[in-house]
Write a protein that holds these residues in place. Structure first.
Motif, PDB file in Angstrom:
ATOM      1  N   LEU A  12      -4.699  -7.853  -1.073  1.00  0.00           N
ATOM      2  CA  LEU A  12      -3.921  -8.904  -0.417  1.00  0.00           C
ATOM      3  C   LEU A  12      -4.403 -10.257  -0.904  1.00  0.00           C
ATOM      4  CD1 LEU A  12      -3.817  -7.564   3.259  1.00  0.00           C
ATOM      5  CD2 LEU A  12      -1.904  -7.658   1.638  1.00  0.00           C
ATOM      6  N   LYS A  13      -3.484 -11.026  -1.467  1.00  0.00           N
ATOM      7  CA  LYS A  13      -3.790 -12.376  -1.938  1.00  0.00           C
ATOM      8  C   LYS A  13      -5.017 -12.386  -2.837  1.00  0.00           C
ATOM      9  CE  LYS A  13      -1.655 -14.564   2.083  1.00  0.00           C
ATOM     10  NZ  LYS A  13      -1.823 -15.465   3.237  1.00  0.00           N
TER      11      LYS A  13
ATOM     12  N   GLY B  11      -1.326  -1.821  -3.086  1.00  0.00           N
ATOM     13  CA  GLY B  11      -0.983  -3.209  -3.368  1.00  0.00           C
ATOM     14  C   GLY B  11       0.474  -3.323  -3.726  1.00  0.00           C
ATOM     15  N   ARG B  12       1.122  -4.318  -3.166  1.00  0.00           N
ATOM     16  CA  ARG B  12       2.537  -4.499  -3.449  1.00  0.00           C
ATOM     17  C   ARG B  12       2.723  -4.929  -4.902  1.00  0.00           C
ATOM     18  NH1 ARG B  12       5.605  -4.863   0.839  1.00  0.00           N
ATOM     19  NH2 ARG B  12       7.082  -6.282  -0.139  1.00  0.00           N
TER      20      ARG B  12
ATOM     21  N   SER C 221       0.803  -7.852  -6.921  1.00  0.00           N
ATOM     22  CA  SER C 221      -0.451  -8.194  -6.230  1.00  0.00           C
ATOM     23  C   SER C 221      -1.634  -8.248  -7.185  1.00  0.00           C
ATOM     24  CB  SER C 221      -0.726  -7.184  -5.117  1.00  0.00           C
ATOM     25  OG  SER C 221      -0.854  -5.868  -5.662  1.00  0.00           O
TER      26      SER C 221
ATOM     27  N   HIS D  98       1.786   1.068  -5.444  1.00  0.00           N
ATOM     28  CA  HIS D  98       2.480   0.044  -4.674  1.00  0.00           C
ATOM     29  C   HIS D  98       3.389   0.688  -3.627  1.00  0.00           C
ATOM     30  CE1 HIS D  98       5.656   1.227  -7.506  1.00  0.00           C
ATOM     31  NE2 HIS D  98       6.514   0.722  -6.629  1.00  0.00           N
TER      32      HIS D  98
END
Length: 779
Positions: A625-626, A36-37, A40, A596
């Motif tokens: 994501l999101k 995950g970035r 996130s 990340h």
């Protein structure tokens, strides 16, 4: 029970709606890798597991384990949840400089040290407060200070002791030779028990009146038995006036009788009566008026003539007038010598006034008697007996009241004394009321200040005891020193590269046997210590021989990417070593590894593949994501895009952890772009005329043609040269210079091909606005 765990249900912070995250969704899945970035929600997830373990207050609306039979963790499950993240590092690893070297505190030690610091801060605050308490208490106990209740109590006592004050009056009333004693109890008694709704003037007047009455009674005084009778003569003026104004008719008179009548009119009736009385006597034969002898016949004739002049009606009228006359009244004042003489004097004065009016009335009656036939008008009556009688009677009544009071006083002199003593205290209460009110107010303030000082002193003692206890606990906390050093050896591949040694209940960091200064401990080295302690903490209060056999839930957030790149192999080796132990020792143990960094993800994936074959367990690869969990797709992953995104994050100051290898990352970006699009090397792309002509502004072409970005890109590739120069693997450039180079390269690519950069940075925030701002700064 951990074998049933599929994931976590969470709502709060990054997860605005209830979200189910099945990290171990596959059948038999035990290790889950999550990419995950930054931003996130990975930190939110690690905090959620921490909250599940501790069940403390949290900012999560919903938080629960997924697919758990009971819907919540059992106590044994909670004890075996271990979370590694930035908070764990901050909480459990503390580096201090003692002037000799570096002291490191782990876990409970660090926690205790933080508690000690917090307690010391509170202790310093309470000491400052106690100093203020002491100053206030000194003021409140200083009799000369207006803040002190003693100041106002002294004023009250001084007022009571003053000339003609309460003490003086009290001693006089009680016949004492010295003034009555005055102390705080007397002040309190007077001020609180002898309040009165009457004014001070009214009380003083009442006291003087009763004091005068009391003083009028001597030890030899006796009760007065003499009656005081009022004068009964009321309405006498009217009856006398009526009688005086009556008209008397005369008889038919002879010539000589007329002369007698005229004589009466001129000389008055008294002379006629006198003559009549004279001639009644037989022996009187010589007239005293004409000096001639008078016979018996003459006397008889005269008596007949007198009688005709003074007829029966006149006789009756004269007799009536004589009866109306009053004798002057008298008053035996000697019987009332014990009373207030001013009132006795008032009675005598009113009596004299009454006797004066009586005499005046008698004179008027006598005048009427003398002039019986003369007409008498109402205005001829000037006496005012009735008014004088009323006034005299009023004064007698007042005197009678005085007599009754005096007699009552004789019977109850002690009661009057008690009343005077009470009035004296009521007067004193009025006089000191203001000062006593201030005394009470300041007494409350003093009591509050002393109570606060007492409480603060107790709080100080409590804090000092707590600090001593915490310091004792801190000294007694033992960590698995050998195990941490063993893990450090795994990371550094060296027994002496970094170690911890115990000295006098504290732990020092040493490198190659020498003390290490705190400023020489990098963030990466601190995090390595934290990871080693994380695995060591599992041994706390457990049998080392069976520690791995228990079921655990291990949540590890970014275990590699935050370390120095040269230590990544060692950290990964440590992770593989420990995970191998845990996963092979208990089939219920599960692990969530989050990062990340894409390269780290791939490194962890290699560990998972190797462990999967060895311990025969299933692994999940996921991406956040999101705020949703998606399966990680290796085929769709564009490594070039990931590098661009990392460079963009670093240039924005969002990911400083890649600063140590940003040169390598930027070199890969430039190499991919230059060789794929223009078949040029990184040395040529910024000086090639055809490429520079793609830039619209001349200032941009000049800038990038002279930009020495290659210092950063090449600095991390010439390892042989750096080794010869004994470089410590740091290229010598500052973090700001590296960030500027990253921004310049991104701007260079964007100015040549905006769409290319925007597409690869899809998902990053404010890309176009940020890049335009950076480009505008260039020219």
């Amino acid at each position: 029970m951990l074998k049933f765990l599929k994931g976590i249900k969470i709502q709060g912070r990054k997860f605005t709606t209830a979200t189910e995250l099945d990290f171990w969704g596959k059948e038999g899945s035990r290790i889950s890798l999550l990419y995950g970035r930054n931003g996130s929600g990975k930190s939110t997830i690690s905090d959620a597991f921490e909250a599940l373990k501790n069940e403390g207050t949290s900012d999560f609306t919903i938080i629960a384990p997924q697919s758990f039979p009971t819907g919540s963790f059992e106590e044994d499950d909670k004890k075996n949840i271990y979370v590694f993240n930035e908070k764990f590092v901050d909480k459990n690893i503390k580096i201090e400089d003692d002037g000799i070297g570096t002291i490191v505190m782990f876990g409970r030690q660090a926690e205790l040290d933080n508690q000690i610091k917090e307690k010391n801060e509170l202790l310093n605050q309470i000491k400052t407060t106690i100093e203020q308490d002491n100053l206030l208490c000194v003021e409140l106990n200083d009799k000369k200070n207006k803040k002190s209740p003693a100041f106002y109590l002294n004023k009250c006592e001084s007022t009571l002791k003053s000339d003609k004050g309460w003490a003086n009056q009290d001693s006089l009333l009680k016949g004492m030779r010295h003034n009555s004693n005055v102390n705080s109890s007397i002040v309190k008694d007077i001020a609180e028990k002898f309040t009165s709704s009457k004014s001070l003037d009214v009380l003083a007047a009442e006291f003087q009146k009763k004091k005068k009455l009391y003083d009028s009674v001597t030890p030899s005084s006796k009760k007065i038995t003499e009656d005081i009778k009022t004068c009964p003569f009321l309405g006498i003026d009217s009856s006398v006036k009526t009688a005086l104004t009556r008209k008397i008719e005369k008889n038919e008179l002879t010539g000589r009788e007329q002369k007698i009548f005229d004589f009466v009119q001129q000389r008055g009736l008294m002379l006629l009566n006198s003559a009549r009385d004279f001639f009644k006597e037989q022996k009187n034969d010589f007239c005293p008026y004409c000096f001639q002898p008078i016979t018996a016949a003459d006397k008889e004739s005269l008596m007949k003539e007198f009688k005709n002049v003074l007829n029966k009606e006149v006789e009756t009228y004269l007799d009536e007038l004589q009866k109306m006359k009053m004798e002057p009244l008298s008053f035996a004042s000697e019987h009332f010598s014990q009373l207030d003489q001013s009132q006795v004097h008032s009675v005598i004065i009113s009596l004299n006034e009454l006797n004066h009016e009586i005499n005046k009335m008698n004179e008027i009656i006598d005048k009427r008697v003398e002039n019986v036939y003369q007409l008498f008008g109402e205005n001829d009556y000037s006496a005012n007996v009735d008014s004088a009688v009323s006034k005299y009677n009023d004064e007698l009544k007042k005197l009678d009241e005085k007599k009754c009071e005096f007699n009552k006083l004789i019977d109850g002199k002690n009661s009057l004394l008690d009343e005077l003593i009470r009035l004296n205290k009521q007067i004193a209460c009025k006089i000191i009321s203001s000062d006593y009110s201030n005394f009470l107010q300041q007494s409350i303030a003093k009591a509050a200040a002393e109570k606060k000082k007492e409480d603060d002193d107790k709080e100080k003692e409590k804090l000092e005891l707590e600090i001593r206890n915490l310091e004792s606990q801190k000294k007694n906390v033992k960590i698995a020193q050998l195990h941490i050093n063993k893990l450090l050896k795994y990371v550094y591949f060296d027994n002496n590269r970094m170690q911890i040694e115990s000295e006098n209940d504290i732990y020092r960091i040493k490198s190659s046997g020498q003390p290490v200064k705190p400023n020489k401990i990098s963030c990466g080295e601190r995090n390595i210590l934290a990871l080693c302690y994380y695995f060591t903490e599992l041994f706390s209060q457990k049998d080392e021989s069976t520690v791995y056999s228990n079921p655990y839930l291990l949540v590890i957030d970014d275990p590699i990417s935050s370390y120095d790149r040269e230590n990544q192999v060692g950290v990964i080796s440590l992770l593989k070593y420990e995970l191998n132990k845990f996963m092979s020792s208990n089939a219920e143990t599960k692990c969530l590894l989050m990062t990340h960094d894409l390269k780290t993800f791939y490194d962890l994936q290699r560990i998972a593949d190797e462990l999967g074959k060895k311990v025969n367990c299933v692994f999940d690869y996921n991406e956040l994501l999101k705020s949703k969990l998606e399966r990680f797709s290796f085929k769709k992953r564009n490594e070039y895009s990931e590098y661009l995104k990392k460079a963009y994050e670093y240039a924005c100051g969002q990911n400083d952890t890649i600063g140590d290898y940003i040169g390598n990352l930027l070199r890969k970006i430039v190499e991919f772009y230059s060789t794929f699009l223009y078949r040029l090397g990184i040395e040529e792309i910024s000086i090639n005329k055809d490429v520079l002509d793609l830039l619209q502004k001349q200032e941009h072409r000049d800038y990038f043609e002279n930009l020495m970005y290659r210092l950063v890109l090449n600095g991390e590739s010439h390892l042989e040269e750096r080794a010869r120069s004994m470089d410590d693997f740091c290229n010598g450039l500052s973090d700001d210079e590296k960030k500027r180079t990253a921004r310049d390269i991104l701007c260079f690519l964007y100015l040549m091909n905006p769409l290319h950069v925007k597409k690869h940075l899809d998902g990053c925030s404010n890309v176009e606005t940020t890049l335009k701002q950076w480009c505008n700064r260039i020219g």
